[in-house]
Structure formats: structure tokens, C-alpha cells
Design a protein around this motif. Structure first.
Motif, mmCIF file in Angstrom:
data_model
loop_
_atom_site.group_PDB
_atom_site.id
_atom_site.type_symbol
_atom_site.label_atom_id
_atom_site.label_comp_id
_atom_site.label_asym_id
_atom_site.label_seq_id
_atom_site.Cartn_x
_atom_site.Cartn_y
_atom_site.Cartn_z
ATOM 1 N N PHE A 27 3.665 -13.465 -0.835
ATOM 2 C CA PHE A 27 3.446 -12.289 -1.667
ATOM 3 C C PHE A 27 1.961 -12.118 -1.998
ATOM 4 O O PHE A 27 1.435 -11.002 -2.002
ATOM 5 C CB PHE A 27 4.236 -12.382 -2.966
ATOM 6 C CG PHE A 27 5.685 -12.000 -2.834
ATOM 7 C CD1 PHE A 27 6.058 -10.806 -2.237
ATOM 8 C CD2 PHE A 27 6.688 -12.831 -3.325
ATOM 9 C CE1 PHE A 27 7.396 -10.445 -2.131
ATOM 10 C CE2 PHE A 27 8.030 -12.483 -3.222
ATOM 11 C CZ PHE A 27 8.380 -11.291 -2.623
ATOM 12 N N GLU B 243 14.380 -6.299 -0.611
ATOM 13 C CA GLU B 243 14.530 -7.601 0.035
ATOM 14 C C GLU B 243 15.576 -7.537 1.140
ATOM 15 O O GLU B 243 16.729 -7.174 0.890
ATOM 16 C CB GLU B 243 14.929 -8.655 -0.994
ATOM 17 C CG GLU B 243 15.142 -10.031 -0.402
ATOM 18 C CD GLU B 243 15.594 -11.035 -1.437
ATOM 19 O OE1 GLU B 243 16.046 -12.124 -1.040
ATOM 20 O OE2 GLU B 243 15.513 -10.734 -2.657
ATOM 21 N N LEU C 191 12.463 -4.636 -4.453
ATOM 22 C CA LEU C 191 11.410 -4.309 -3.487
ATOM 23 C C LEU C 191 11.973 -4.016 -2.104
ATOM 24 O O LEU C 191 11.224 -3.702 -1.186
ATOM 25 C CB LEU C 191 10.418 -5.479 -3.384
ATOM 26 C CG LEU C 191 9.624 -5.823 -4.639
ATOM 27 C CD1 LEU C 191 8.842 -7.111 -4.417
ATOM 28 C CD2 LEU C 191 8.685 -4.684 -5.007
ATOM 29 N N ILE D 94 12.620 -8.680 -8.279
ATOM 30 C CA ILE D 94 12.008 -8.788 -6.959
ATOM 31 C C ILE D 94 12.909 -8.192 -5.883
ATOM 32 O O ILE D 94 12.427 -7.604 -4.905
ATOM 33 C CB ILE D 94 11.670 -10.255 -6.650
ATOM 34 C CG1 ILE D 94 10.526 -10.728 -7.556
ATOM 35 C CG2 ILE D 94 11.281 -10.450 -5.186
ATOM 36 C CD1 ILE D 94 10.238 -12.211 -7.473
ATOM 37 N N VAL E 70 4.781 -9.080 -9.425
ATOM 38 C CA VAL E 70 5.594 -9.996 -8.615
ATOM 39 C C VAL E 70 5.083 -11.425 -8.778
ATOM 40 O O VAL E 70 5.869 -12.375 -8.867
ATOM 41 C CB VAL E 70 5.582 -9.566 -7.135
ATOM 42 C CG1 VAL E 70 6.222 -10.643 -6.257
ATOM 43 C CG2 VAL E 70 6.328 -8.255 -6.971
ATOM 44 N N GLY F 3 5.495 -6.606 -2.117
ATOM 45 C CA GLY F 3 5.411 -7.516 -3.261
ATOM 46 C C GLY F 3 4.023 -8.032 -3.560
ATOM 47 O O GLY F 3 3.862 -8.904 -4.429
#
Length: 227
Positions: free
Chosen positions: A125, A43, A41, A38, A65, A60
Motif C-alpha cells: 500500500f 479488494e 477499495l 479497506i 489506509v 490504497g
């Protein structure tokens, strides 16, 4: 007959050693694999802007995800198995009153409960393409602050487990001090949660989980007490 009972009891404790060790390794792998995935992505850090949080959740809004979040929750359930097994072993080594092992058990349950129940990021998400920045930053901060508070429960588990190890004296003292230091560090970094300082005690703790899991698999750790 007595010898057979003792052998059966010893075998059951050794089985618990193995199950606890497997659970610790599975928990670490199953928890961190989706977290790392994750993070690809893009973050943002804890101090993200509303626009950055919204972009992260939009990126996401995919099936994989959703599956990754569910997998991380399974990792926390595996951690619960590790906690239950380890604290059972610690209780036997610590002797009565086994209050340190009990504190470790309750604290570990709190950590696992957070990991399974908290769904702030899951919800964000799943609606990533529809979120406006204000809602996105709320969900982002809610998840991060919940994670930061979970460090305190993890610290309580670490300190209680380490103390029980020192009391039981079934392993070298450095096993106990290792996790106690990690726990103390987790408490300290909670007061500076927006910095990346939290990563040091957090990963020191999980390194201990892996190490003691391997130790449990390698050979029995807790010898049955007489009587």
C-alpha cells in the motif's frame, strides 16, 4: 485476615474477568473496523489477477489506509490481551497439568504475532503507485497465504481453549463445543483457501469471542478452586 485475603483474591479474579471481556470486544471492533474499511477499495478475491492486485494497492496508497493497517495491528495486540486473560482463567479452571490452556496461549500468541509482524500489504500500500503487477500479485498472495496459515494457529487456539472449557466445566458444554467446531472448520478450509468457505468458521470463531467476552463482563465465570 483469611477472609480478607480470600475477598482480595476473588476481586482480582473478577477484575481479570472484566479485563479479558473488554479486551475481547475491543479486539474484535478494532480489528474488523479497518479491515471492512479497506475492503471498500475494491479488494479482489484470493484468485485476483496481477492487474487487479496492482489496482487494489494503487487505490490504497493513501494516509488513511496506512492508519487503518496500524489500527488492525493494535486490534491484534488487544486480541493478545484477550488470549492471555482467557488462558489464565482456563488454566485455573483446568487444574494441573494445564497443558490445554498452555497450548491455547502459545497458539494465540502466534496469531497475534502474525497480525503485528506481517507487513506485506502495508508495504504494498505504501508503494502502491509504484508497483508493477508482478510485484503486486506477490505481495497480495504473500499476505493472503500468511492469513490462511494463521487460520491454523487460530484453530489450535480454538480447539485447545474449547477443550479446556470442557475439562474445567465452569461453563455449559456448548461454550466449548462452539469454539471447537469453529477451530475444526478453520483447519478444513485451509485446504480450500481460495474459496470463500473460510468466512463461515472464521466468523463463527469471532462470534464466540464476542459472546464469551460479554459473558465474562456479565458475571464471574471461573470460581476459585479450593486449596
Amino acid at each position: 485476615m483469611i477472609d480478607n485475603r480470600r475477598t482480595l483474591q476473588r476481586d482480582r479474579w473478577r477484575e481479570l474477568d472484566r479485563v479479558t471481556g473488554i479486551a475481547g470486544i475491543v479486539a474484535t471492533v478494532v480489528l474488523f473496523a479497518p479491515i471492512i474499511a479497506i475492503s471498500t477499495l475494491g479488494e479482489p478475491g484470493f484468485t485476483a489477477t496481477p492487474e487487479q492486485a496492482a489496482e487494489f494497492f494503487r487505490n490504497g496508497d493513501t494516509a488513511w489506509v496506512t492508519a487503518a493497517e496500524a489500527t488492525a495491528a493494535l486490534g491484534m495486540l488487544a486480541f493478545l490481551w484477550f488470549v492471555a486473560g482467557l488462558t489464565t482463567l482456563l488454566r485455573r479452571a483446568e487444574g494441573e497439568p494445564a497443558w490445554r490452556s498452555t497450548v491455547a496461549l502459545v497458539s494465540g500468541v502466534l496469531v497475534a504475532a502474525y497480525g503485528v509482524i506481517d507487513a506485506s500489504w502495508d508495504a504494498a500500500f505504501s508503494r502502491g503507485s509504484e508497483l508493477d503487477p508482478a510485484v503486486a500479485i506477490f505481495a497480495f498472495d504473500l499476505g493472503n497465504l500468511g492469513f490462511a496459515n494463521a487460520w491454523l494457529a487460530l484453530a489450535s487456539f480454538a480447539i485447545a481453549a474449547g477443550w479446556a472449557l470442557l475439562t474445567g466445566r465452569t461453563l455449559a458444554a456448548w461454550w466449548g463445543w462452539w469454539v471447537i467446531v469453529a477451530g475444526a472448520g478453520l483447519i478444513i478450509v485451509r485446504f480450500a483457501w481460495e474459496s470463500f468457505a473460510w468466512t463461515l468458521p472464521y466468523f463463527v470463531f469471532w462470534a464466540w469471542v464476542i459472546a464469551i467476552s460479554i459473558r465474562l463482563l456479565a458475571r464471574p465465570t471461573v470460581s476459585p478452586r479450593s486449596g
